[in-house]
Write a protein that holds these residues in place. Sequence first.
Motif, PDB file in Angstrom:
ATOM      1  N   CYS A 199       0.851  -1.198   0.000  1.00 12.47           N
ATOM      2  CA  CYS A 199       0.000   0.000   0.000  1.00 12.47           C
ATOM      3  C   CYS A 199       0.892   1.255   0.000  1.00 12.47           C
ATOM      4  CB  CYS A 199      -0.900  -0.011   1.235  1.00 12.47           C
ATOM      5  SG  CYS A 199      -1.982   1.430   1.317  1.00 12.47           S
ATOM      6  N   PRO A 200       0.764   2.115  -1.018  1.00 14.94           N
ATOM      7  CA  PRO A 200       1.665   3.279  -1.079  1.00 14.94           C
ATOM      8  C   PRO A 200       1.277   4.397  -0.117  1.00 14.94           C
ATOM      9  CG  PRO A 200       0.161   3.297  -2.945  1.00 14.94           C
ATOM     10  CD  PRO A 200      -0.147   2.053  -2.160  1.00 14.94           C
ATOM     11  N   VAL A 201       0.092   4.251   0.508  1.00 18.62           N
ATOM     12  CA  VAL A 201      -0.389   5.262   1.460  1.00 18.62           C
ATOM     13  C   VAL A 201      -0.688   4.578   2.801  1.00 18.62           C
ATOM     14  CG1 VAL A 201      -1.277   6.853  -0.295  1.00 18.62           C
ATOM     15  CG2 VAL A 201      -2.703   4.966   0.469  1.00 18.62           C
ATOM     16  N   GLY A 202      -1.453   5.201   3.642  1.00 14.10           N
ATOM     17  CA  GLY A 202      -1.731   4.625   4.967  1.00 14.10           C
ATOM     18  C   GLY A 202      -3.084   3.954   5.048  1.00 14.10           C
ATOM     19  N   CYS A 203      -3.493   3.294   3.976  1.00 17.93           N
ATOM     20  CA  CYS A 203      -4.819   2.655   3.974  1.00 17.93           C
ATOM     21  C   CYS A 203      -4.781   1.277   4.622  1.00 17.93           C
ATOM     22  CB  CYS A 203      -5.324   2.581   2.533  1.00 17.93           C
ATOM     23  SG  CYS A 203      -6.833   1.626   2.355  1.00 17.93           S
ATOM     24  N   ILE A 204      -3.743   0.487   4.308  1.00 15.59           N
ATOM     25  CA  ILE A 204      -3.651  -0.865   4.881  1.00 15.59           C
ATOM     26  C   ILE A 204      -2.566  -0.854   5.957  1.00 15.59           C
ATOM     27  CG2 ILE A 204      -3.182  -3.302   4.404  1.00 15.59           C
ATOM     28  CD1 ILE A 204      -4.050  -2.766   1.504  1.00 15.59           C
ATOM     29  N   LEU A 205      -2.997  -1.099   7.180  1.00  7.84           N
ATOM     30  CA  LEU A 205      -2.062  -1.011   8.309  1.00  7.84           C
ATOM     31  C   LEU A 205      -2.059  -2.311   9.086  1.00  7.84           C
ATOM     32  CD1 LEU A 205      -3.308   2.477   9.487  1.00  7.84           C
ATOM     33  CD2 LEU A 205      -1.120   2.040   8.362  1.00  7.84           C
TER      34      LEU A 205
END
Length: 234
Positions: A199-205
Amino acid sequence: MSEIVKFTIDGKEYEGVKGQLLVEVAAEKGIYIPVLCHWKGVKPAGSCRICSVKVNGRFMAGCTTPLEADMKIENDTPEILDIRKAIVEMLFVEGNHFCPSCEKSGNCDLQALGYRYQMMVPRFPYEFERRDIDASSPKLIIEKNRCIFCKRCVRMIKDEQGKSYFAFKGRGKHLQISLDKKLAVTMSEENAHKAMDACPVGCILRKEVGFAVPIGKRKYDHVSIGTDIEKLNK
Ligand code: FES
């Protein structure tokens, strides 16, 4: 047998293997073309367009365009840089990205591109679309407000039968990323980490590891995105 062809990037002549994707050819030459949805080795989706370049005067996505002989590629021009900046701005206004409170801050490719293109106030109005946070899986939190619809997770994170853990649901404005609840229960530790890294952003943590790396030691605290590639070119 691979065919070697000549081409130019921003007026400079190079040689490369015909059929190779432009983003990958450029990276080999030490030239940075930004990507968000692309991941080397995974079938390109061409969905974010941050890799836009001009090829022989026409706009193309660098991650889906194979190299051909005599291509004249424009990459680092004010026109293309402004298009990329506009795309970053669009992605910011379309989702709800509050960098200071995001676990991925400092390790986020979208944020890093915002800095790289010196985004200040986006030229587009904020959408403020309301989306859920799904924390029902044992290993992951899905913060749907931050999804940029790159489909990396859908294309890359699969079980042993090849079934994707992630899918998109809804249409248009209501499109949202979702995690298959049944599959999520049996998701391996390896796949959970792979999903977060893809995930290039903070969507999947990954649960229980937020803010693990202190400010000052995060991926983009000392180098801006693409800098390493530029160094190779010097
Ligand atoms: Fe090429 Fe997303 S990286 S379209």
